[in-house]
Design a protein around this motif. Structure first.
Motif, PDB file in Angstrom:
ATOM      1  N   THR A   1      14.614 -11.582   4.572  1.00 46.70           N
ATOM      2  CA  THR A   1      13.109 -11.185   4.148  1.00 46.70           C
ATOM      3  C   THR A   1      12.366 -10.810   5.347  1.00 46.70           C
ATOM      4  O   THR A   1      12.259 -11.469   6.358  1.00 46.70           O
ATOM      5  N   ALA A   2      11.779  -9.411   5.107  1.00 43.14           N
ATOM      6  CA  ALA A   2      10.930  -8.887   6.256  1.00 43.14           C
ATOM      7  C   ALA A   2       9.717 -10.207   6.241  1.00 43.14           C
ATOM      8  O   ALA A   2       9.203 -10.509   5.195  1.00 43.14           O
ATOM      9  N   PRO A   3       9.158 -10.219   7.275  1.00 42.70           N
ATOM     10  CA  PRO A   3       7.735 -10.965   7.594  1.00 42.70           C
ATOM     11  C   PRO A   3       6.688 -10.336   6.790  1.00 42.70           C
ATOM     12  O   PRO A   3       6.607  -9.101   6.790  1.00 42.70           O
ATOM     13  N   GLY A   4       5.733 -11.248   6.434  1.00 41.69           N
ATOM     14  CA  GLY A   4       4.516 -10.471   5.704  1.00 41.69           C
ATOM     15  C   GLY A   4       4.402 -11.003   4.512  1.00 41.69           C
ATOM     16  O   GLY A   4       4.852 -12.122   4.105  1.00 41.69           O
ATOM     17  N   ASP A   5       3.729 -10.137   3.671  1.00 41.41           N
ATOM     18  CA  ASP A   5       3.220 -10.694   2.383  1.00 41.41           C
ATOM     19  C   ASP A   5       3.646  -9.904   1.181  1.00 41.41           C
ATOM     20  O   ASP A   5       3.070  -9.505   0.270  1.00 41.41           O
ATOM     21  N   GLY A   6       4.922  -9.082   1.483  1.00 40.42           N
ATOM     22  CA  GLY A   6       5.463  -8.227   0.514  1.00 40.42           C
ATOM     23  C   GLY A   6       4.820  -6.985   0.543  1.00 40.42           C
ATOM     24  O   GLY A   6       5.094  -6.080  -0.416  1.00 40.42           O
ATOM     25  N   SER A   7       4.154  -6.533   1.254  1.00 36.80           N
ATOM     26  CA  SER A   7       3.382  -5.180   1.504  1.00 36.80           C
ATOM     27  C   SER A   7       4.456  -3.945   1.710  1.00 36.80           C
ATOM     28  O   SER A   7       3.896  -2.728   1.324  1.00 36.80           O
ATOM     29  N   GLY A   8       5.382  -4.401   2.089  1.00 34.51           N
ATOM     30  CA  GLY A   8       6.683  -3.279   2.271  1.00 34.51           C
ATOM     31  C   GLY A   8       7.171  -2.512   1.141  1.00 34.51           C
ATOM     32  O   GLY A   8       7.603  -1.616   1.176  1.00 34.51           O
ATOM     33  N   TYR A   9       6.969  -3.383   0.004  1.00 34.70           N
ATOM     34  CA  TYR A   9       7.542  -2.853  -1.367  1.00 34.70           C
ATOM     35  C   TYR A   9       6.349  -2.850  -2.319  1.00 34.70           C
ATOM     36  O   TYR A   9       6.715  -2.461  -3.523  1.00 34.70           O
ATOM     37  N   ARG A  10       5.152  -3.327  -2.047  1.00 31.09           N
ATOM     38  CA  ARG A  10       4.130  -3.148  -2.991  1.00 31.09           C
ATOM     39  C   ARG A  10       3.752  -2.028  -3.797  1.00 31.09           C
ATOM     40  O   ARG A  10       3.460  -2.122  -4.982  1.00 31.09           O
ATOM     41  N   GLN A  11       4.086  -0.979  -3.095  1.00 32.13           N
ATOM     42  CA  GLN A  11       3.761   0.496  -3.696  1.00 32.13           C
ATOM     43  C   GLN A  11       4.698   0.695  -4.998  1.00 32.13           C
ATOM     44  O   GLN A  11       4.231   1.572  -5.821  1.00 32.13           O
ATOM     45  N   TYR A  12       5.782  -0.198  -4.957  1.00 30.80           N
ATOM     46  CA  TYR A  12       6.764   0.323  -6.241  1.00 30.80           C
ATOM     47  C   TYR A  12       6.342  -0.318  -7.326  1.00 30.80           C
ATOM     48  O   TYR A  12       6.863  -0.071  -8.370  1.00 30.80           O
ATOM     49  N   PHE A  13       5.471  -1.304  -7.337  1.00 27.03           N
ATOM     50  CA  PHE A  13       5.044  -1.949  -8.516  1.00 27.03           C
ATOM     51  C   PHE A  13       3.602  -1.701  -9.057  1.00 27.03           C
ATOM     52  O   PHE A  13       2.739  -2.010  -8.096  1.00 27.03           O
ATOM     53  N   THR A  14       3.539  -1.016 -10.087  1.00 31.71           N
ATOM     54  CA  THR A  14       2.348  -0.314 -10.398  1.00 31.71           C
ATOM     55  C   THR A  14       1.457  -1.099 -11.402  1.00 31.71           C
ATOM     56  O   THR A  14       0.537  -0.589 -11.983  1.00 31.71           O
ATOM     57  N   GLY A  15       2.221  -2.044 -12.124  1.00 26.38           N
ATOM     58  CA  GLY A  15       1.765  -2.960 -13.182  1.00 26.38           C
ATOM     59  C   GLY A  15       1.083  -4.300 -12.575  1.00 26.38           C
ATOM     60  O   GLY A  15       0.816  -4.301 -11.479  1.00 26.38           O
ATOM     61  N   PRO A  16       0.495  -4.970 -13.806  1.00 21.34           N
ATOM     62  CA  PRO A  16      -0.031  -6.277 -13.249  1.00 21.34           C
ATOM     63  C   PRO A  16       1.001  -7.043 -12.203  1.00 21.34           C
ATOM     64  O   PRO A  16       1.941  -7.029 -12.330  1.00 21.34           O
TER      65      PRO A  16
END
Length: 352
Positions: free
Chosen positions: A306-321
Motif C-alpha cells: 500500500t502506497a502511503p497517502g490517501d489513495g490519491s495515486g489512483y483517485r483519477q480512475y474513479f469518476t462516480g460517487p
C-alpha cells in the motif's frame, strides 16, 4: 497479490483502527432483512475467526468452469459478490458474510479458478489466469445464478477482478469496494523496473518466473510453506493460528492451483501468453478505463504493497460517487483481519 505498479515503498502507518459493530446500522433501502436481524457479530481478535466455515456451499456451471461458492443471507436480497485474492480463498470473508447477511444481503463468495472445488469443465481448456479471464468468470457466474446486478467487493486478485467487471460491464455492478484501489494490470508498464526496495517486496513474483518457483508451487509442502510466509509478511499484525491457515490452505490442493498461480504472475510480466478469446477485453483494459459506479476504496496501512497517502495515486480512475478510507493497523488480507470495517464499506458503497 496486487499489481506491482501500485507499490511505492513499505510502510507501517499509525495505530490500528478499531473494529466496528454493524449491529446498530440500519439496512439500506434495498436490503431489508426478511426477519429482524440478530445482533451482528463483533470482529474478534486477529486470527480468531468468528465462524469456522460457511453454512451453505454449492456448485454451478458457469462459462468454462464448474464454480464452487459459499452463500449466506436471504435468497431474495440484493447481491454482494465477495472476491478473494492470492494466497487466500473464500474464508477471507467467513466473518464478513454474516454481517452483510444480517443487513439483508445475499452474499456470494466464489472460489476463483484453480482454487478449492472450482474446476475446469474441459481438460483441454488452457489453465489461464490473465486478468480478463478471471473477470469473465465472474460475469459467467452472475449469468448462471440469474444475477443481473451486484455489489462487487474484493482484495488482491479480487480487487482487480471487481475493478475490471465494473469498468467493462458497469451495467452489472451496483457498487464497488476495492482494496488498494485501481488494480487493472498494465502489462507494458510492468516491464519497467521499480526501485530496489519495491522489487524486493515482489520476491515471489520473480520466483514464479523460474522453474524452481513452478516446482515449489507443485509440491504440496513447499507450496504451503511459501503461502504461509506470504501471509506472515504482508499481514504483520495478524496473529492467525494454524487452524485458520489450514482451513484456507485446503483450497491450494486444487489440481490446477499451481498452473493458475504461475500463469497469473508470468502473464503480468509478459512472460506468458493469454488466450486470443480475451484479446479484445485486454485491449480495452490497456487503455486504463475509468470506473463510474459508486465506489469505496480501502487501503491497509500495514500492507507492504500500500502506497502511503490517501489513495490519491489512483483517485483519477474513479469518476462516480466515491469514498476512500485507510485502516491504519491492518494488513493485506483486509476483509479477514477487519471484517466489520470491510462490511461497513460494502454498505456505504451501496448507499453512495
Amino acid at each position: 497479490m496486487i499489481d506491482r505498479r501500485t507499490f511505492t515503498r513499505a510502510v507501517g502507518l499509525g495505530a490500528g483502527a478499531g473494529a466496528l459493530s454493524l449491529a446498530a446500522l440500519p439496512a439500506s433501502a434495498e436490503a431489508t432483512p426478511a426477519a429482524p436481524a440478530a445482533p451482528a457479530p463483533q470482529a474478534g481478535p486477529a486470527g480468531a475467526a468468528g465462524r469456522t466455515g460457511f453454512a451453505r456451499l454449492a456448485q454451478v456451471r458457469a462459462g468454462v468452469l464448474d464454480i464452487g461458492y459459499a452463500e449466506d443471507g436471504p435468497a431474495d436480497g440484493p447481491v454482494v459478490i465477495c472476491l478473494h485474492g492470492w494466497p487466500y480463498d473464500i474464508h477471507s470473508y467467513v466473518d464478513v458474510a454474516p454481517l452483510l447477511a444480517a443487513q439483508g444481503y445475499r452474499v456470494i463468495v466464489p472460489y476463483l479458478r484453480g482454487h478449492g472445488p472450482t474446476r475446469f469443465l474441459n481438460a483441454r481448456t488452457p489453465r489461464n489466469a490473465q486478468q480478463a479471464a478471471v473477470a469473465a468468470d465472474v460475469v459467467a457466474l452472475m449469468d448462471a445464478l440469474g444475477i443481473g446486478r451486484a455489489v462487487l467487493a474484493g482484495f488482491d486478485w479480487g480487487s482487480r477482478t471487481a475493478d475490471i467487471v465494473a469498468a467493462l460491464w458497469p451495467e452489472r455492478v451496483r457498487a464497488l469496494v476495492s482494496v488498494s484501489g485501481y488494480l487493472v494490470t498494465d502489462v507494458e508498464m510492468q516491464k519497467e523496473p521499480l526501485a530496489a526496495a519495491a522489487e524486493h517486496t515482489w520476491w515471489y513474483q520473480f520466483y514464479f518466473a523460474t522453474e524452481r518457483g513452478r516446482l515449489a508451487m507443485e509440491d504440496r509442502d513447499k507450496r504451503r510453506a511459501l503461502c504461509r510466509l506470504v501471509w506472515e509478511t504482508v499481514s504483520p499484525t495478524w496473529a492467525f493460528d494454524d487452524a485458520v491457515f489450514e482451513r484456507t490452505a485446503a483450497a491450494f490442493d486444487n489440481p490446477d492451483y499451481a498452473a493458475i498461480v504461475i500463469h497469473n504472475y508470468r502473464w503480468r510480466l509478459g512472460l506468458a501468453d493469454g488466450e486470443r478469446r480475451y484479446d479484445r477485453l485486454e485491449q480495452r483494459l490497456a487503455a486504463r478505463p475509468r470506473i463510474a459506479v459508486p465506489t469505496v476504496t480501502l487501503d491497509a496501512g500495514r500492507d507492504p504493497f500500500t502506497a502511503p497517502g490517501d489513495g490519491s495515486g489512483y483517485r483519477q480512475y474513479f469518476t462516480g460517487p466515491y469514498l476512500h478510507r485507510t485502516l491504519a493497523d491492518v494488513g493485506h488480507n483486509l476483509p479477514q483481519e477487519a471484517p466489520a470495517d470491510f462490511a461497513r464499506a460494502v454498505l456505504d458503497a451501496d448507499r453512495l
